[in-house]
Design a protein around this motif. Sequence first.
Motif, PDB file in Angstrom:
ATOM      1  N   SER A  40       0.579  -1.392   0.406  1.00  0.00           N
ATOM      2  CA  SER A  40       0.104   0.316  -0.551  1.00  0.00           C
ATOM      3  C   SER A  40       0.616   1.491   0.219  1.00  0.00           C
ATOM      4  O   SER A  40       1.946   1.533   0.698  1.00  0.00           O
ATOM      5  CB  SER A  40      -1.201  -0.217   1.368  1.00  0.00           C
ATOM      6  OG  SER A  40      -1.831   1.325   1.436  1.00  0.00           O
ATOM      7  N   GLY A  46      -2.809   4.582  -0.891  1.00  0.00           N
ATOM      8  CA  GLY A  46      -3.996   4.121   0.401  1.00  0.00           C
ATOM      9  C   GLY A  46      -5.442   3.538  -0.872  1.00  0.00           C
ATOM     10  O   GLY A  46      -6.057   2.981   0.208  1.00  0.00           O
ATOM     11  N   CYS A  85      -0.425   3.688  -7.466  1.00  0.00           N
ATOM     12  CA  CYS A  85       1.442   3.851  -6.880  1.00  0.00           C
ATOM     13  C   CYS A  85       1.568   2.465  -7.424  1.00  0.00           C
ATOM     14  O   CYS A  85       2.779   2.748  -7.145  1.00  0.00           O
ATOM     15  CB  CYS A  85       0.878   3.622  -5.674  1.00  0.00           C
ATOM     16  SG  CYS A  85      -0.041   5.358  -4.947  1.00  0.00           S
TER      17      CYS A  85
HETATM   18  S1  FES Z   1      -1.742   2.068  -3.139  1.00  0.00           S
HETATM   19 FE1  FES Z   1      -2.775   1.802  -5.096  1.00  0.00          FE
HETATM   20  S2  FES Z   1      -3.676   4.105  -5.801  1.00  0.00           S
HETATM   21 FE2  FES Z   1      -1.967   3.887  -4.565  1.00  0.00          FE
END
Ligand code: FES
Length: 497
Positions: free
Chosen positions: A108, A111, A147
């Motif tokens: 994550s 998050g 991310c």
């Molecule tokens: S951790 Fe998945 S969109 Fe940011």
Amino acid sequence: MRDTIRLLLDGSELDIASPPPTQTLLQYLRETLGHTACKEGCAEGDCGACSVVLAERAGTGLRWRAINACIALLPSLDGKAVYTAAGLAAADGRLHPVQQAMVETHASQCGFCTPGFVMSLFALFKSAGTPDRADIDRALAGNLCRCTGYRPIIDAALRMHALADANDPHGLARPGPAAAGDFETALLAQLDAIAPQQPLAYTHAGQHFCAPLTLSAACHALAAAPEATLLAGGTDIGLWLTKALRQLPALIYLGRVAELQALASDEHALLIGAAVPLSDAWAALLGEYPELTEIAERFASPPIRNAGTLGGNLANGSPIGDGLPVLIALGAQIELVSRRGTRWLALEDYYLGYRRQARQADELLARIRVPRRQPGQQLAAYKVAKRYDQDIAAVCAAFSLQLDAAGSIAEARVACGGMAATVHRARGCEAALRGRRWEAQTLAAACTALATDYTPLDDLRASAAYRQRVAANLLRRFFSETTAPAIATRAVAGGCR
Ligand code: FES
Ligand SMILES: Cc1cc2nc3c(=O)[nH]c(=O)nc-3n(C[C@H](O)[C@H](O)[C@H](O)COP(=O)(O)OP(=O)(O)OC[C@H]3O[C@@H](n4cnc5c(N)ncnc54)[C@H](O)[C@@H]3O)c2cc1C
Ligand code: FES
């Protein structure tokens, strides 16, 4: 009649009196309860940030399936058990194995997507044995992360079973659906206690919602209000609400009609209830036609297939719906039922024009009849889209040939989606195939004829010329795979992961 819905949220019973019929579960969780573990990313079933898991009775056991809260209408959850990421940790605060694995593998970052990934993985944790990489890819097809690059999330998925607690009294940390302990017994009893015994019917701020329990009651409700919107899984209708901001003054929910949930078969055909979830409908089709495995997997994502229905797909009648060409090529028929009686229609005769269908206002689609495999039948369905997972087809083509003992084509059925305002049979192509040997000369004639069967759409997804070329190339691929299967590879013309 009842006007109060009852559901289990993270194990606690909620009674909600006459909720707004078109309020989504996500809106209810976030805006009414202030329950922010469930995120809103796209509000259209695409990103998975809002994923929750439903626990349902399946025979004597439980079945755990992810759905998208952003397009699930709250009253459709009457009688169901909903789990969110906020409900997974143990009472003493210990994280659930899925959550702990996400922490340990640094899965994550910002998050935002994390609760949704946790819930899709939780459904996987409660569903299968220890998953392999392919199972994980399939389970996460409806979750987007901007991310992490996915690798740490996949590592978490590979690790979660190592952290499972086989003796967990809380129950959720025990993997697989089969473990029948006190937790499962208690949850099944809770589910039975809230299972609707009476139909739901109420009006909220001038908006009417009813959920009949029988086909006859549904037909009565529709005859009394033919302008009402029939609601099944809501995976199309949800977007009318969250994106098009449409007002729907009356809804008749079909998800509780027992007859529409039935799956049956006889020696001639499979009979699929219109409100059977796509996950189960595709599983039944794959039992007869395993060649459809890839197209079934590429139809939306697990949460959409768990909520959406085959009846909804066919009734919606989108020119880019994937179920339509496949079922037309298979020779499917649909049953339309009203208070006046029942009639069967060949699926291809249902589509009269763009979003115009042969359904009378008081009729609903009750069952889909799919002929069983015939000896000598060759079948394929291909979807060409920009992404492998969770994308809308530029072209979806399905081909079914009946070869006789001498290798000639006794019957041909070809249907393409994305190629015209409605999905329809490629009659010229079929005529060029019928009665001929399945060989290169026939293929060439069929490709030429196919170019005259459709006037493709020219839009953001693909140009008309591209679609024409792709449709012919898919027919060539079908030829390669059926005449020289050893050298044909499945990667030739498909989408790419
Ligand atoms: S951790 Fe998945 S969109 Fe940011
Ligand atoms: C993120 C996302 C991805 C998707 N991907 C795909 C995809 O890959 N391929 C694809 O083909 N579709 C896709 N869809 C569209 C959708 O999931 C399907 O069309 C689904 O099968 C609709 O079924 P439903 O039960 O949710 O229908 P609903 O939304 O409940 O209803 C759809 C329409 O059908 C009518 N209807 C429903 N049931 C009946 C009935 N029994 N009788 C008469 N009318 C009825 C409704 O009134 C409405 O007009 C996607 C949707 C989303 C949100
Ligand atoms: S918010 Fe994106 S799928 Fe629900």
